[in-house]
Motif scaffolding. Sequence first.
Motif, mmCIF file in Angstrom:
data_model
loop_
_atom_site.group_PDB
_atom_site.id
_atom_site.type_symbol
_atom_site.label_atom_id
_atom_site.label_comp_id
_atom_site.label_asym_id
_atom_site.label_seq_id
_atom_site.Cartn_x
_atom_site.Cartn_y
_atom_site.Cartn_z
ATOM 1 N N ARG A 223 -6.291 0.081 9.010
ATOM 2 C CA ARG A 223 -7.679 0.410 8.493
ATOM 3 C C ARG A 223 -7.369 1.522 7.380
ATOM 4 O O ARG A 223 -6.403 2.406 7.697
ATOM 5 N N ALA A 224 -7.867 1.200 6.388
ATOM 6 C CA ALA A 224 -7.643 2.522 5.298
ATOM 7 C C ALA A 224 -8.431 3.749 5.567
ATOM 8 O O ALA A 224 -9.688 3.800 6.008
ATOM 9 N N SER B 57 -24.435 0.081 -7.405
ATOM 10 C CA SER B 57 -24.525 1.106 -6.608
ATOM 11 C C SER B 57 -23.746 0.733 -5.333
ATOM 12 O O SER B 57 -23.648 -0.047 -4.614
ATOM 13 N N ILE B 58 -22.581 1.491 -5.191
ATOM 14 C CA ILE B 58 -21.704 1.592 -4.221
ATOM 15 C C ILE B 58 -21.432 3.035 -3.469
ATOM 16 O O ILE B 58 -21.028 3.736 -4.141
ATOM 17 N N ARG B 59 -21.595 3.194 -2.068
ATOM 18 C CA ARG B 59 -21.284 4.310 -1.379
ATOM 19 C C ARG B 59 -20.904 3.948 -0.058
ATOM 20 O O ARG B 59 -21.670 3.671 0.790
ATOM 21 N N VAL B 60 -19.535 3.616 0.024
ATOM 22 C CA VAL B 60 -18.740 3.207 1.447
ATOM 23 C C VAL B 60 -17.825 4.054 1.646
ATOM 24 O O VAL B 60 -17.327 4.770 1.000
ATOM 25 N N THR B 61 -17.237 3.776 2.694
ATOM 26 C CA THR B 61 -15.780 4.317 3.319
ATOM 27 C C THR B 61 -14.704 3.879 2.643
ATOM 28 O O THR B 61 -14.656 2.862 1.946
ATOM 29 N N ALA B 62 -13.709 4.752 2.696
ATOM 30 C CA ALA B 62 -12.285 4.171 2.177
ATOM 31 C C ALA B 62 -12.179 2.738 2.673
ATOM 32 O O ALA B 62 -11.378 1.740 2.017
ATOM 33 N N ASP B 63 -12.120 2.553 3.958
ATOM 34 C CA ASP B 63 -12.025 1.262 4.657
ATOM 35 C C ASP B 63 -12.733 -0.082 3.983
ATOM 36 O O ASP B 63 -12.385 -1.056 3.590
ATOM 37 N N GLU B 64 -13.924 0.635 3.969
ATOM 38 C CA GLU B 64 -15.095 -0.742 3.164
ATOM 39 C C GLU B 64 -14.588 -0.968 1.606
ATOM 40 O O GLU B 64 -14.530 -2.192 1.124
ATOM 41 N N LEU B 65 -14.100 0.164 1.065
ATOM 42 C CA LEU B 65 -13.810 -0.080 -0.330
ATOM 43 C C LEU B 65 -12.261 -1.099 -0.230
ATOM 44 O O LEU B 65 -12.205 -1.981 -0.972
ATOM 45 N N TYR B 66 -11.429 -0.769 0.702
ATOM 46 C CA TYR B 66 -10.374 -1.625 0.756
ATOM 47 C C TYR B 66 -10.473 -2.979 0.989
ATOM 48 O O TYR B 66 -9.929 -3.886 0.386
ATOM 49 N N ARG B 67 -11.290 -3.169 2.051
ATOM 50 C CA ARG B 67 -11.672 -4.598 2.287
ATOM 51 C C ARG B 67 -12.706 -5.396 1.517
ATOM 52 O O ARG B 67 -12.474 -6.800 1.526
ATOM 53 N N ARG B 68 -13.422 -4.750 0.808
ATOM 54 C CA ARG B 68 -14.456 -5.281 0.259
ATOM 55 C C ARG B 68 -14.793 -5.153 -1.562
ATOM 56 O O ARG B 68 -15.199 -5.971 -2.033
ATOM 57 N N GLN B 69 -13.856 -4.297 -1.906
ATOM 58 C CA GLN B 69 -14.280 -3.975 -3.211
ATOM 59 C C GLN B 69 -12.747 -4.052 -4.041
ATOM 60 O O GLN B 69 -12.561 -4.903 -5.054
ATOM 61 N N PHE B 70 -11.554 -3.391 -3.382
ATOM 62 C CA PHE B 70 -10.279 -3.327 -4.149
ATOM 63 C C PHE B 70 -9.476 -4.280 -3.176
ATOM 64 O O PHE B 70 -8.763 -3.974 -2.458
ATOM 65 N N THR B 71 -9.587 -5.587 -3.473
ATOM 66 C CA THR B 71 -8.819 -6.675 -2.400
ATOM 67 C C THR B 71 -7.698 -7.151 -3.125
ATOM 68 O O THR B 71 -7.109 -8.092 -2.570
ATOM 69 N N GLU B 72 -7.277 -6.985 -4.400
ATOM 70 C CA GLU B 72 -6.015 -7.390 -5.131
ATOM 71 C C GLU B 72 -4.793 -6.404 -4.906
ATOM 72 O O GLU B 72 -5.109 -5.271 -5.467
ATOM 73 N N ASP B 73 -3.934 -6.781 -4.501
ATOM 74 C CA ASP B 73 -2.723 -5.734 -4.259
ATOM 75 C C ASP B 73 -2.260 -5.897 -5.547
ATOM 76 O O ASP B 73 -1.932 -6.845 -6.527
ATOM 77 N N ALA B 74 -1.660 -4.797 -6.029
ATOM 78 C CA ALA B 74 -0.926 -4.376 -7.412
ATOM 79 C C ALA B 74 0.726 -4.288 -6.909
ATOM 80 O O ALA B 74 1.218 -3.714 -5.960
ATOM 81 N N ALA B 75 1.477 -4.721 -7.761
ATOM 82 C CA ALA B 75 2.947 -4.809 -7.534
ATOM 83 C C ALA B 75 3.661 -3.165 -7.479
ATOM 84 O O ALA B 75 4.588 -2.928 -6.922
ATOM 85 N N GLY B 76 2.823 -2.588 -8.143
ATOM 86 C CA GLY B 76 3.236 -1.185 -8.464
ATOM 87 C C GLY B 76 2.329 -0.165 -9.406
ATOM 88 O O GLY B 76 1.511 -0.736 -10.121
ATOM 89 N N PRO B 77 2.648 1.158 -9.550
ATOM 90 C CA PRO B 77 1.592 1.853 -10.438
ATOM 91 C C PRO B 77 1.628 1.138 -11.875
ATOM 92 O O PRO B 77 0.758 1.486 -12.671
ATOM 93 N N GLY B 78 2.802 0.542 -12.347
ATOM 94 C CA GLY B 78 2.862 0.077 -13.899
ATOM 95 C C GLY B 78 1.872 -0.909 -13.984
ATOM 96 O O GLY B 78 1.626 -1.329 -14.968
#
Length: 159
Positions: A99-100, A61-82
């Motif tokens: 801040r996201a 269960s997750i309901r947070v802001t864009a910034d919280e998603l960026y800092r705590r859920q989606f934490t690995e950078d991707a090199a590009g869309p591919g």
Amino acid sequence: MSGLDGMASGLRSGGRTRGEVFGLLLRQFVGAPYAWGGSGPSGTDCSGSVCACLSRATGRSIRVTADELYRRQFTEDAAGPGFLSGRIAAAFFLDGEGRAVHVAGHMGDGLFLNASSIEEGRRARVRTWPELCRMYPGFAPRLRVYTGPRLPGGKGAAV
């Protein structure tokens, strides 16, 4: 059980990856009216659609802001869309302080669900990475993949 819950259950039992489930659920939000604080196909904001689909794809269960998603859920950078294929991923736009301030969920095939008040007709639309970057000039764009919850200070369990 909501329509999204039933759909997610069926997709997971059908052998789909979490990334595929996430992307297919995001497609249910295309055309949804923009509603600040909303998190369903009848009305959503940017983080609401991503959180609703992320919750159902991961069982958390997750309901947070864009910034919280960026800092705590989606934490690995991707090199590009591919590099997003088959993974739970999102596009983030950062302000001058890092801040996201906006997130768009990756639907697969290089497409993103953009639920934003600046969209034409204030409805969630499908956008490409280049389109998103043009829509949010002055913000630093980042592509990230879901790594699971992280606690403040960077600690947490990878999923």
